[in-house]
Design an enzyme around this catalytic site. Structure first.
Site, mmCIF file in Angstrom:
data_model
loop_
_atom_site.group_PDB
_atom_site.id
_atom_site.type_symbol
_atom_site.label_atom_id
_atom_site.label_comp_id
_atom_site.label_asym_id
_atom_site.label_seq_id
_atom_site.Cartn_x
_atom_site.Cartn_y
_atom_site.Cartn_z
ATOM 1 N N SER A 1 0.847 -1.194 0.000
ATOM 2 C CA SER A 1 0.000 0.000 0.000
ATOM 3 C C SER A 1 0.882 1.243 0.000
ATOM 4 O O SER A 1 1.615 1.497 0.965
ATOM 5 C CB SER A 1 -0.902 0.016 1.235
ATOM 6 O OG SER A 1 -1.435 1.312 1.393
ATOM 7 N N HIS B 1 -1.014 -0.940 -4.371
ATOM 8 C CA HIS B 1 -2.334 -0.589 -3.836
ATOM 9 C C HIS B 1 -2.363 0.918 -3.586
ATOM 10 O O HIS B 1 -1.498 1.458 -2.884
ATOM 11 C CB HIS B 1 -2.560 -1.380 -2.549
ATOM 12 C CG HIS B 1 -3.879 -1.173 -1.893
ATOM 13 N ND1 HIS B 1 -5.023 -1.833 -2.293
ATOM 14 C CD2 HIS B 1 -4.251 -0.392 -0.848
ATOM 15 C CE1 HIS B 1 -6.031 -1.481 -1.527
ATOM 16 N NE2 HIS B 1 -5.597 -0.591 -0.639
ATOM 17 N N ASP C 1 -4.468 4.068 -2.189
ATOM 18 C CA ASP C 1 -5.576 4.411 -1.294
ATOM 19 C C ASP C 1 -6.071 5.828 -1.555
ATOM 20 O O ASP C 1 -5.364 6.797 -1.285
ATOM 21 C CB ASP C 1 -5.121 4.288 0.164
ATOM 22 C CG ASP C 1 -4.968 2.841 0.580
ATOM 23 O OD1 ASP C 1 -5.957 2.098 0.483
ATOM 24 O OD2 ASP C 1 -3.856 2.449 0.988
ATOM 25 N N MET D 1 -8.674 8.613 -0.528
ATOM 26 C CA MET D 1 -9.559 9.003 0.585
ATOM 27 C C MET D 1 -10.022 10.435 0.393
ATOM 28 O O MET D 1 -9.238 11.294 -0.031
ATOM 29 C CB MET D 1 -8.807 8.889 1.912
ATOM 30 C CG MET D 1 -8.206 7.516 2.174
ATOM 31 S SD MET D 1 -7.485 7.451 3.813
ATOM 32 C CE MET D 1 -6.664 5.859 3.747
ATOM 33 N N HIS E 1 -8.095 1.647 -4.544
ATOM 34 C CA HIS E 1 -9.088 1.442 -3.487
ATOM 35 C C HIS E 1 -9.761 2.780 -3.204
ATOM 36 O O HIS E 1 -9.155 3.670 -2.616
ATOM 37 C CB HIS E 1 -8.340 0.892 -2.255
ATOM 38 C CG HIS E 1 -9.178 0.710 -1.040
ATOM 39 N ND1 HIS E 1 -8.632 0.455 0.207
ATOM 40 C CD2 HIS E 1 -10.529 0.723 -0.847
ATOM 41 C CE1 HIS E 1 -9.602 0.323 1.096
ATOM 42 N NE2 HIS E 1 -10.763 0.496 0.483
ATOM 43 N N MET F 1 -11.959 5.027 -1.279
ATOM 44 C CA MET F 1 -12.661 5.261 -0.008
ATOM 45 C C MET F 1 -13.279 6.654 -0.099
ATOM 46 O O MET F 1 -12.854 7.600 0.570
ATOM 47 C CB MET F 1 -11.662 5.168 1.158
ATOM 48 C CG MET F 1 -11.222 3.741 1.436
ATOM 49 S SD MET F 1 -9.697 3.655 2.383
ATOM 50 C CE MET F 1 -8.522 3.796 1.052
ATOM 51 N N MET G 1 -12.187 -5.491 4.669
ATOM 52 C CA MET G 1 -11.304 -4.642 5.473
ATOM 53 C C MET G 1 -11.016 -5.334 6.809
ATOM 54 O O MET G 1 -11.920 -5.891 7.440
ATOM 55 C CB MET G 1 -11.966 -3.282 5.749
ATOM 56 C CG MET G 1 -12.147 -2.378 4.545
ATOM 57 S SD MET G 1 -10.633 -1.998 3.628
ATOM 58 C CE MET G 1 -9.608 -1.182 4.879
ATOM 59 N N ASP H 1 -7.027 -6.063 3.732
ATOM 60 C CA ASP H 1 -6.392 -4.746 3.815
ATOM 61 C C ASP H 1 -6.491 -4.208 5.239
ATOM 62 O O ASP H 1 -7.595 -3.964 5.725
ATOM 63 C CB ASP H 1 -7.093 -3.792 2.826
ATOM 64 C CG ASP H 1 -6.436 -2.427 2.754
ATOM 65 O OD1 ASP H 1 -5.366 -2.229 3.362
ATOM 66 O OD2 ASP H 1 -7.006 -1.546 2.071
#
Ligand code: DX5
Ligand code: ZN
Length: 224
Positions: A10, A35, A37, A39, A68, A70, A139, A178
């Protein structure tokens, strides 16, 4: 069915001022994916990066870019991330009132679609849409930050989901984990049914290359 272990560092735990250097280290260690992330400070209490970073990463690596999301209302941004160069796009079921449509949007862009469940979201929520997923991310922390402790109920949930998928002709759907996965607990995570392993703080502290190799070895040994 024996699944292939895939290690997905990540980038949230990478050195953002030296991102390319850290990507090279991931490649050198034999990572399968990166990965990413995303957000938004709304669905989760933190803000990270957007499509521009995916676009910057795309020409410098051939590793799968596993994005991913979010973020609230992910439908609005799926196309943008696809065009930026994502290979996998995962969306939280908690943010998608029209889950089939959202997963279809990802596949229409020619990308692999993933649905993500927070640690307390009932597994039953994904069952009606599981056939539209290439992978399901369970998760093992509440999303928002790297470096949080692993929530052990993941293990029961992964076993239950793997059994359900295998019993419903969905053996090809992969389980991703994750949050809080380290060299020390990767074996039990894999034994429970996960084969796509996201790890941030577990990989980016110390030697990135060695951590990836050790994690892969421990994971492969425990593959059922
Ligand atoms: C958490 C993110 C994770 C995070 C994992 O919200 O989705 O991908 O970077 O970090 P570690 O492995 O440190 O828990
Ligand atoms: Zn993540």
């Amino acid at each position: 069915m024996t699944r292939r272990i895939q290690i997905a560092p990540s980038l949230l735990s990478a050195d953002f001022a030296n991102l390319e250097r850290d990507v090279r280290r991931c490649e050198e260690g034999g990572a399968d994916m990166l990965h990413v992330d995303v957000m938004d400070g709304h669905f989760v209490p933190n803000i990270t990066i957007g499509p521009l970073v995916v676009q910057a990463l795309r020409p410098i690596t051939r590793l799968t870019l596993d994005v991913h999301l979010m973020i609230s209302d992910p439908d609005k941004y799926i196309k943008q991330f696809a065009e930026a160069g994502a290979d996998n796009i995962s969306i939280h079921v908690e943010t998608c009132p029209h889950l089939h449509r959202s997963l279809a949007l990802i596949r229409e862009q020619g990308k692999r679609a993933g649905a993500v469940l927070n640690p307390v979201t009932p597994l039953e929520y994904i069952y009606p849409a599981a056939e539209y997923c290439d992978f399901i991310l369970l998760m093992s922390v509440n999303p928002g930050f790297g470096g949080q402790p692993f929530i052990p109920s993941f293990l029961r949930r992964a076993r239950e989901l793997r059994t359900w998928l295998d019993g419903n002709n969905l053996t090809h759907v992969e389980i991703q984990v994750d949050g809080g996965v380290k060299i020390d607990n990767v074996a039990e995570v894999v034994a429970a049914g996960a084969n796509v392993i996201v790890s941030g703080s577990g990989i980016f502290s110390g030697s990135i290359e060695d951590n990836i190799r050790t994690m892969r070895r421990r994971a492969t040994e425990s593959l059922v």
